[in-house]
Motif scaffolding. Structure first.
Motif, PDB file in Angstrom:
ATOM      1  N   GLU A   1      -5.596   9.797  -2.216  1.00 36.44           N
ATOM      2  CA  GLU A   1      -4.969   9.109  -3.334  1.00 36.44           C
ATOM      3  C   GLU A   1      -4.065   8.015  -2.781  1.00 36.44           C
ATOM      4  OE1 GLU A   1      -2.350  10.001  -7.384  1.00 36.44           O
ATOM      5  OE2 GLU A   1      -2.622  11.550  -5.854  1.00 36.44           O
ATOM      6  N   ILE A   2      -4.309   6.786  -3.213  1.00 38.31           N
ATOM      7  CA  ILE A   2      -3.522   5.654  -2.756  1.00 38.31           C
ATOM      8  C   ILE A   2      -3.134   4.808  -3.957  1.00 38.31           C
ATOM      9  CG2 ILE A   2      -4.598   5.551  -0.480  1.00 38.31           C
ATOM     10  CD1 ILE A   2      -6.278   3.213  -1.467  1.00 38.31           C
ATOM     11  N   ALA A   3      -2.094   4.020  -3.773  1.00 38.64           N
ATOM     12  CA  ALA A   3      -1.662   3.029  -4.761  1.00 38.64           C
ATOM     13  C   ALA A   3      -1.540   1.694  -4.045  1.00 38.64           C
ATOM     14  CB  ALA A   3      -0.334   3.426  -5.397  1.00 38.64           C
ATOM     15  N   ILE A   4      -2.034   0.644  -4.678  1.00 35.32           N
ATOM     16  CA  ILE A   4      -2.057  -0.663  -4.034  1.00 35.32           C
ATOM     17  C   ILE A   4      -1.707  -1.722  -5.057  1.00 35.32           C
ATOM     18  CG2 ILE A   4      -4.530  -0.993  -4.421  1.00 35.32           C
ATOM     19  CD1 ILE A   4      -4.644  -2.398  -1.699  1.00 35.32           C
ATOM     20  N   ARG A   5      -1.012  -2.756  -4.575  1.00 39.71           N
ATOM     21  CA  ARG A   5      -0.594  -3.846  -5.442  1.00 39.71           C
ATOM     22  C   ARG A   5      -0.599  -5.140  -4.642  1.00 39.71           C
ATOM     23  NH1 ARG A   5       4.954  -2.825  -7.933  1.00 39.71           N
ATOM     24  NH2 ARG A   5       5.574  -2.931  -5.750  1.00 39.71           N
ATOM     25  N   PHE A   6      -1.148  -6.184  -5.259  1.00 38.93           N
ATOM     26  CA  PHE A   6      -1.133  -7.508  -4.655  1.00 38.93           C
ATOM     27  C   PHE A   6      -0.190  -8.400  -5.458  1.00 38.93           C
ATOM     28  CE2 PHE A   6      -2.858 -11.890  -4.741  1.00 38.93           C
ATOM     29  CZ  PHE A   6      -2.611 -12.226  -3.409  1.00 38.93           C
ATOM     30  N   VAL A   7       0.731  -9.058  -4.742  1.00 38.53           N
ATOM     31  CA  VAL A   7       1.707  -9.944  -5.370  1.00 38.53           C
ATOM     32  C   VAL A   7       1.493 -11.339  -4.807  1.00 38.53           C
ATOM     33  CG1 VAL A   7       4.153 -10.418  -5.749  1.00 38.53           C
ATOM     34  CG2 VAL A   7       3.346  -8.053  -5.633  1.00 38.53           C
TER      35      VAL A   7
ATOM     36  N   LEU B   1       0.848  -1.187   0.000  1.00 38.82           N
ATOM     37  CA  LEU B   1       0.000   0.000   0.000  1.00 38.82           C
ATOM     38  C   LEU B   1       0.880   1.231   0.000  1.00 38.82           C
ATOM     39  CD1 LEU B   1      -2.770   1.438   0.328  1.00 38.82           C
ATOM     40  CD2 LEU B   1      -2.422   1.261   2.807  1.00 38.82           C
ATOM     41  N   GLY B   2       0.653   2.084  -0.958  1.00 36.82           N
ATOM     42  CA  GLY B   2       1.322   3.381  -1.006  1.00 36.82           C
ATOM     43  C   GLY B   2       0.335   4.481  -0.691  1.00 36.82           C
ATOM     44  N   ILE B   3       0.529   5.155   0.435  1.00 35.57           N
ATOM     45  CA  ILE B   3      -0.345   6.267   0.841  1.00 35.57           C
ATOM     46  C   ILE B   3       0.284   7.536   0.295  1.00 35.57           C
ATOM     47  CG2 ILE B   3      -1.440   7.423   2.773  1.00 35.57           C
ATOM     48  CD1 ILE B   3      -1.049   4.892   4.393  1.00 35.57           C
ATOM     49  N   ILE B   4      -0.301   8.063  -0.766  1.00 33.10           N
ATOM     50  CA  ILE B   4       0.307   9.192  -1.476  1.00 33.10           C
ATOM     51  C   ILE B   4      -0.061  10.514  -0.818  1.00 33.10           C
ATOM     52  CG2 ILE B   4       0.459  10.355  -3.697  1.00 33.10           C
ATOM     53  CD1 ILE B   4      -0.128   7.625  -4.997  1.00 33.10           C
ATOM     54  N   GLY B   5      -1.341  10.807  -0.693  1.00 33.02           N
ATOM     55  CA  GLY B   5      -1.732  12.065  -0.075  1.00 33.02           C
ATOM     56  C   GLY B   5      -3.216  12.301  -0.195  1.00 33.02           C
ATOM     57  N   CYS B   6      -3.635  13.473   0.249  1.00 33.35           N
ATOM     58  CA  CYS B   6      -5.039  13.888   0.197  1.00 33.35           C
ATOM     59  C   CYS B   6      -5.150  15.197  -0.560  1.00 33.35           C
ATOM     60  CB  CYS B   6      -5.619  14.054   1.611  1.00 33.35           C
ATOM     61  SG  CYS B   6      -5.930  12.510   2.468  1.00 33.35           S
ATOM     62  N   LYS B   7      -6.358  15.443  -1.053  1.00 29.51           N
ATOM     63  CA  LYS B   7      -6.648  16.671  -1.783  1.00 29.51           C
ATOM     64  C   LYS B   7      -7.965  17.247  -1.291  1.00 29.51           C
ATOM     65  CE  LYS B   7      -4.395  15.038  -6.039  1.00 29.51           C
ATOM     66  NZ  LYS B   7      -4.588  14.746  -7.480  1.00 29.51           N
TER      67      LYS B   7
ATOM     68  N   THR C   1      -3.283  -9.900  -9.791  1.00 30.93           N
ATOM     69  CA  THR C   1      -1.923 -10.141  -9.325  1.00 30.93           C
ATOM     70  C   THR C   1      -0.928  -9.299 -10.111  1.00 30.93           C
ATOM     71  OG1 THR C   1      -2.510 -12.395  -8.710  1.00 30.93           O
ATOM     72  CG2 THR C   1      -0.183 -11.910  -8.968  1.00 30.93           C
ATOM     73  N   GLY C   2      -0.076  -8.586  -9.375  1.00 32.08           N
ATOM     74  CA  GLY C   2       0.997  -7.820  -9.989  1.00 32.08           C
ATOM     75  C   GLY C   2       0.591  -6.483 -10.563  1.00 32.08           C
ATOM     76  N   ARG C   3      -0.665  -6.138 -10.550  1.00 35.29           N
ATOM     77  CA  ARG C   3      -1.107  -4.876 -11.123  1.00 35.29           C
ATOM     78  C   ARG C   3      -1.139  -3.786 -10.070  1.00 35.29           C
ATOM     79  NH1 ARG C   3      -7.023  -3.615 -13.926  1.00 35.29           N
ATOM     80  NH2 ARG C   3      -6.661  -1.383 -14.256  1.00 35.29           N
ATOM     81  N   VAL C   4      -0.715  -2.589 -10.449  1.00 34.80           N
ATOM     82  CA  VAL C   4      -0.713  -1.444  -9.544  1.00 34.80           C
ATOM     83  C   VAL C   4      -1.984  -0.636  -9.784  1.00 34.80           C
ATOM     84  CG1 VAL C   4       0.479   0.655  -8.858  1.00 34.80           C
ATOM     85  CG2 VAL C   4       1.794  -1.375  -9.478  1.00 34.80           C
ATOM     86  N   TYR C   5      -2.773  -0.459  -8.751  1.00 33.80           N
ATOM     87  CA  TYR C   5      -3.991   0.356  -8.800  1.00 33.80           C
ATOM     88  C   TYR C   5      -3.699   1.684  -8.100  1.00 33.80           C
ATOM     89  CZ  TYR C   5      -6.411  -4.021  -9.942  1.00 33.80           C
ATOM     90  OH  TYR C   5      -6.824  -5.186 -10.526  1.00 33.80           O
ATOM     91  N   ARG C   6      -3.745   2.736  -8.845  1.00 31.85           N
ATOM     92  CA  ARG C   6      -3.540   4.072  -8.269  1.00 31.85           C
ATOM     93  C   ARG C   6      -4.779   4.904  -8.572  1.00 31.85           C
ATOM     94  NH1 ARG C   6       1.837   7.948  -8.513  1.00 31.85           N
ATOM     95  NH2 ARG C   6       0.869   9.805  -7.616  1.00 31.85           N
ATOM     96  N   ASN C   7      -5.550   5.169  -7.531  1.00 26.49           N
ATOM     97  CA  ASN C   7      -6.834   5.843  -7.693  1.00 26.49           C
ATOM     98  C   ASN C   7      -7.018   6.879  -6.600  1.00 26.49           C
ATOM     99  OD1 ASN C   7      -7.697   4.127  -9.908  1.00 26.49           O
ATOM    100  ND2 ASN C   7      -8.048   2.537  -8.384  1.00 26.49           N
ATOM    101  N   THR C   8      -7.961   7.743  -6.852  1.00 26.63           N
ATOM    102  CA  THR C   8      -8.374   8.756  -5.877  1.00 26.63           C
ATOM    103  C   THR C   8      -9.787   8.432  -5.426  1.00 26.63           C
ATOM    104  OG1 THR C   8      -6.996  10.438  -6.922  1.00 26.63           O
ATOM    105  CG2 THR C   8      -8.740  11.210  -5.482  1.00 26.63           C
ATOM    106  N   TYR C   9      -9.990   8.387  -4.121  1.00 28.04           N
ATOM    107  CA  TYR C   9     -11.272   8.017  -3.545  1.00 28.04           C
ATOM    108  C   TYR C   9     -11.827   9.177  -2.729  1.00 28.04           C
ATOM    109  CZ  TYR C   9      -9.672   3.289  -4.635  1.00 28.04           C
ATOM    110  OH  TYR C   9      -9.212   2.172  -5.277  1.00 28.04           O
ATOM    111  N   PRO C  10     -13.134   9.392  -2.801  1.00 30.31           N
ATOM    112  CA  PRO C  10     -13.724  10.443  -1.952  1.00 30.31           C
ATOM    113  C   PRO C  10     -13.801   9.990  -0.496  1.00 30.31           C
ATOM    114  CG  PRO C  10     -15.436   9.317  -3.190  1.00 30.31           C
ATOM    115  CD  PRO C  10     -14.128   8.761  -3.692  1.00 30.31           C
ATOM    116  N   LEU C  11     -13.573  10.918   0.398  1.00 34.05           N
ATOM    117  CA  LEU C  11     -13.683  10.663   1.833  1.00 34.05           C
ATOM    118  C   LEU C  11     -15.053  11.148   2.280  1.00 34.05           C
ATOM    119  CD1 LEU C  11     -10.118  11.809   2.949  1.00 34.05           C
ATOM    120  CD2 LEU C  11     -10.947   9.468   2.670  1.00 34.05           C
ATOM    121  N   LEU C  12     -15.933  10.209   2.605  1.00 35.36           N
ATOM    122  CA  LEU C  12     -17.320  10.507   2.952  1.00 35.36           C
ATOM    123  C   LEU C  12     -17.558  10.181   4.412  1.00 35.36           C
ATOM    124  CD1 LEU C  12     -19.009   8.899  -0.187  1.00 35.36           C
ATOM    125  CD2 LEU C  12     -18.340  11.283   0.120  1.00 35.36           C
ATOM    126  N   VAL C  13     -18.248  11.077   5.092  1.00 35.32           N
ATOM    127  CA  VAL C  13     -18.605  10.893   6.494  1.00 35.32           C
ATOM    128  C   VAL C  13     -20.078  11.232   6.652  1.00 35.32           C
ATOM    129  CG1 VAL C  13     -18.225  11.676   8.856  1.00 35.32           C
ATOM    130  CG2 VAL C  13     -16.281  11.364   7.337  1.00 35.32           C
TER     131      VAL C  13
END
Length: 1001
Positions: free
Chosen positions: A714-720, A594-600, A689-701
């Motif tokens: 914005e996060i990036a995730i990969r399963f190996v 898991l790559g925690i990139i940042g927030c916007k 498997t092996g694919r990098v998903y880099r997406n931006t998700y809304p933060l809802l409360v």
């Protein structure tokens, strides 16, 4: 001396071994091989259920070798007993070292014996306890008749003497070289004091522009003696800007290197060493201040670092015990180079805080563009001595190292950072949930109680920490009080508490305590299966007397159940299904990065000193491992760019990422709870498997005012996948929960109560860490309030059911349209299909399977690609919910609203309950009518149905079943002109069957 690690194998017994001596028995013994060592047990003659109870010990070398070897165990028949000529194999066992545990966690496990040869018949199982211990090694014996000469006086000793009586300092042209190593003492960020100064603050006076003083670094000198390898470098801290060479860039160029695919998953490190290829590289200017010498002060000086409008003050120095002229800091600082105003000047100065106006002792200045670049796996940059210029220390030296690196640097975790607070609560850390056990206390019976009280009911109250459970009222027979009831608690390691059992006698006015019993948890046995552990008798003590007196005894069966998975998350978002006992763990099937990139576009969460701000940090949870990013100070678009790795044992699990606003960085407001900004859930099985998903998700409360968007993450995730493909596919055929959940299941209500207890224990454990992971954060990540009543969730679940049934309803409508001849062509084709399936019934299942395949292949084009599934506001009915329903959902239990409002909500709940009651009654009615067909509840109806079944049986015996099936299909698909508008006789008959609804009062 270093401890010696030993592997202990306790061989208890074996069951149902195969006979080998020709007389229906065997004479077994056990041979164990581990790490090149072989141990053997004694022989048990002529016994198919032998009992050894022997302990074998093996040396395992270094501490890490135990995790890389296997243990081989062979059960053999001794040829000395019987007519055999060789030691025949009764079975073997090969165990991986990952199943070995420390002493205290061991449990008796029965392993099924496996065959050693292909044609050998093997049966039975063997009971083992396997664990490792660390024993202190004996001290080496001193050699005899050997006298050691007195140690020679080294050059360091001369240096220390010279420090005691310091001579005049040497001239700068001939620098002194002294061999000293900086101490490797960890530095905490809480010791750093941050001093933010304004740009208008006057700096020390610089020399005139026309000054001839130039900066020259003394080159490295060859060592004079073998001990000497330090360089003393001279630099000037007071220089004009004209003496600095500018390159026209705001920061260092991007660092290029080949990304490594390997990841290090050390769960004990604060920031894991990974390739950092999922996140963006953030460039930092690192400054490591080690020590100083020959400073003209007897106090504790400080170091000030100035770069890019950042002014940082270190903690006071510590004096070296052996050398009074050495001052030590061992602190690291990291300054972001991403800002557009990044300066090219780095100033490091030493000050005396005890003197008047904090006198300057000297300093050094660096050109940032000339600072070397370091990127792991490069070795750390060695600190060197620099001559302090200007100020009171004319010949003082400062040891430091400075380099340009990224967040992958080893010094980044504990360094003070310019984009975050200097508070200890702003550090990035990795946490571990405590190891949780189910403690099962079985109350059997009690004896020797007061005979005068036997007429009154007895009850047992058991307490473990904050958990209090009470048994049912006991049954008294023949002066023996019996319960036969299980009480289950949740216990966390380290296990150091006592289980307190109180025997109470229920009187009309109040319960009377008869006896108290305290049982240490360390004396309770652990098990991993459903075998019955040995029960024990315990004596009650009188609670009213200081000295213990006999008040009866109780028969208990106590054990720690390690075969269960202690649930701390909701069942539909569980991140781990492993049992508590490590011996039952399976090999991981992959890793998730898991790559925690940042927030916007975050919104301000609080107001501090009249200014709105947000101090966000991110928390991720998977399995027992929690990670917390650093807290970025006062930033609505924070950048973390931190990467973490987890081992995956089951792909049908969920990774949870939450964003929070921190109050812990303010000492005066550290008691305020951290605000929720939102969270994201990612199911591992949805990742390729092996694919990098880099997406931006809304933060809802969901708040009292409705659904609110707090920003985006914005996060990036990969399963190996690390397991073989067939092994990975085989996981889908295995049960998710451990075996104990199926052979001895816990009730749904009981398991939910235990889950709430586990959540409290995990939250209490993590809140005691440093920095703490707050309880409100743990509760939000674990969905502690997910089971609270909500009218919104009731309607959402109802629509989910309708959506599931919609497909079946569409099929029923298509059949009804076909039966009604609305499309004659389709109806004729259905007749042809009916004839084909009736006359060739072997094609029914292949046809259905091919139809399902066709549907799945057709839907492949419409599969979900990017982004990954996220919280759906429409599915949750969060966009159309009413404010009154939201107020009811967020109300506490018990309610804090006015009685009139509670009565109104209660009436609405009664209306909803009446509808649910009607639906449940209808389902029960249909089932009871099915039962009434053969139970003679209505004698006439049952007689008619029985005679009808007899008639159908005769017809089917006489007429081929294919003809009957085809005739029934044609009759069902007959044209509407041949049908009656009234319901069919069969449906009328079924509706007339009796149910038990008329017997409900």
């Amino acid at each position: 001396m270093a401890p010696i690690r030993k592997l202990i194998v306790e061989i208890q017994d074996a069951r149902n071994l195969a006979p080998r001596d020709g007389h229906g028995t065997s004479s077994p013994y056990v041979v164990v091989d581990f790490y090149g060592q072989r141990r053997k047990t004694r022989t048990v003659p002529r016994q198919l259920n032998p009992l050894w109870s022997e302990t074998l010990s093996f040396n395992v070398g270094t501490a890490s070798d135990v995790f890389g070897d296997t243990l081989e165990l062979d059960v053999l028949h001794d040829k000395s007993f019987g007519s055999t000529r060789r030691n025949n194999s009764l079975g073997r066992l090969v165990l991986s070292s990952t199943q070995f545990v420390r002493k205290g966690e061991e449990a008796l496990i029965y392993y099924k014996l496996q065959r050693k040869y292909m044609l050998r018949v093997v049966q039975g199982e063997i009971g083992l306890k396997i664990y490792y211990v660390d024993e202190e090694s004996p001290p080496p014996e001193p050699p005899l008749n050997v006298t050691s000469p007195p140690p020679p006086k080294t050059e360091e000793a001369k240096v220390d003497e010279s420090v005691t009586n310091p001579p005049p300092p040497p001239p700068p042209a001939e620098p002194e070289n002294i061999t000293e190593q900086p101490p490797a003492e960890p530095v905490t960020e809480g010791d750093v004091a941050v001093e933010k100064e304004k740009d208008e603050k006057p700096k020390p006076e610089a020399p005139n522009e026309g000054s001839s003083d130039q900066v020259h670094a003394i080159p490295e000198l060859p060592p004079v003696q073998p001990d000497v390898n330090f360089d003393v470098m001279a630099a000037s801290v007071l220089r004009s800007n004209s003496e600095i060479r500018y390159s026209g860039i705001n920061g260092p160029q991007p660092i290029r290197r080949v990304g490594s695919t390997a990841s290090f998953t050390s769960e004990a490190s604060s920031i894991e060493r990974t390739s950092f290829d999922l996140v963006e590289k953030m460039h930092y200017l690192f400054v490591h201040v080690a020590k100083a010498r020959y400073l003209p002060t007897n106090m504790n000086p400080i170091v000030k670092i100035t770069v890019s409008n950042h002014h940082v003050t270190s903690r006071p120095a510590r004096k070296n015990i052996n050398t009074t002229s050495l001052f030590e800091w061992n602190q690291s600082f990291a300054f972001s180079r991403e800002a557009p105003d990044s300066s090219s000047i780095l100033e490091v100065s030493v000050w005396d805080p005890q003197s008047v106006n904090q006198s300057l002792l000297g300093g050094v200045c660096f050109d940032v563009n000339e600072i070397p670049v370091r990127d792991p796996p490069d070795s750390p940059l060695a600190p060197q001595w620099y001559r302090l210029e200007d100020g009171g220390a004319q010949y003082g030296d400062l040891m430091l190292a400075t380099w340009v690196g990224t967040q992958a640097d080893e010094s980044f975790a504990d360094a003070w950072k310019s984009d975050t607070f200097g508070n200890v609560n702003s550090k990035a850390k990795v946490y571990q949930s405590p190891k949780l056990w189910y403690l099962r206390a079985t109350l059997l019976e009690a004896q020797d109680l007061n005979l005068n009280l036997l007429e009154a009911p007895f009850q047992v109250k058991a307490q473990l920490g904050f958990q209090v459970l009470k048994s049912k009222v006991a049954v008294t027979r023949n002066d023996i009080v019996s319960w036969n009831e299980d009480l289950i608690f949740v216990a966390a390691e380290p296990i150091s508490e006592n289980l307190v059992i109180t025997l109470e006698n229920r009187q009309p006015k109040a319960s009377v305590t008869i006896g108290v019993l305290r049982i240490p948890l360390t004396a309770i046995e652990r098990r991993v299966d459903d075998r019955n552990v040995s029960s024990r008798w315990f004596t009650f003590d009188d609670p009213r007397e200081e000295r213990s007196s006999y008040k009866g005894r109780v028969h208990l069966r106590l054990c720690f159940d390690g075969g269960y998975h202690v649930m701390d998350e909701a069942a539909h978002v569980t991140s781990d299904y492993r049992p508590t006992a490590r011996q039952l763990w399976k090999q991981p099937v992959g890793t998730v990065e898991l790559g925690i990139i940042g927030c916007k576009n975050l919104i301000p969460m609080k107001t501090v000193n009249g200014k709105s701000s947000t101090d966000p940090y991110c928390v991720a949870k998977y399995g027992s491992k929690w990670v917390r990013t650093r807290t970025v100070s006062d930033n609505l678009e924070p950048k973390w760019n931190e990467q973490y790795t987890w081992k995956v044992f089951d792909p049908s699990t969920v990774l949870t990422i939450g964003v929070f606003d921190s109050w812990g960085v303010f000492e005066e407001d550290c008691t305020k709870p951290d605000f929720r900004i939102g969270k994201v859930r990612i199911r591992i099985s949805t990742l390729n498997t092996g694919r990098v998903y880099r997406n931006t998700y809304p933060l809802l409360v969901l708040t009292h005012a409705g659904l609110k968007k707090m920003g985006e993450i914005e996060i990036a995730i990969r399963f190996v996948r690390t397991a073989q493909r067939l092994d990975f596919i085989h996981v889908y055929s295995q049960p998710m929960l451990p075996l104990m959940h199926h052979i001895k299941p816990l009730g749904i209500v009981h398991q939910e109560l235990l889950r709430n207890t586990a959540v409290k224990m995990v939250a209490g454990h993590l809140s005691r860490s440093e920095p703490p992971l707050r309880k409100e954060v743990v509760y939000y990540m674990l969905d502690a309030d997910s089971q609270n009543f909500s009218m919104r969730k009731v309607r959402a679940n109802w629509y989910r059911i309708i959506n599931v049934v919609a497909g079946v309803i569409d099929i029923v409508r298509w059949i009804d349209d076909t039966r009604g001849w609305k499309n004659p062509t389709a109806t004729i084709l259905v007749h042809a299909l009916l004839v084909m399936l009736v006359w060739f019934p072997d094609l029914i299942i292949p046809t259905l399977s091919f139809y399902v395949f066709a549907i799945g292949a057709w839907n492949y084009r419409f599969r979900l690609r990017d982004p990954l599934p996220h919280f759906d506001p429409k599915l949750s009915l969060a966009e159309l919910v009413e404010n009154e329903e939201l107020d009811e959902e967020f109300d506490t239990l018990p309610s804090t609203r006015s009685p009139d409002l509670v009565r109104l909500r209660y009436d609405k709940l009664r209306t909803l309950g009446a509808r649910v009651q009607t639906v449940l009654g209808d389902f029960a009615t249909q089932g009871e009518r099915m039962q009434a067909l053969v139970t003679w509840r209505d004698p006439r109806a049952t007689g008619i149905f029985v005679l009808f079944c007899l008639f159908v049986a005769f017809i089917l015996y006489l007429v081929p079943s294919k003809m009957m099936a085809m005739a029934s299909g044609f009759y069902y698909l007959r044209h509407p002109i041949f049908r009656d508008r009234m319901p069919s006789p069969g449906l009328n008959f079924f509706r007339r069957l009796p149910s038990l609804s008329d017997r409900i009062m």
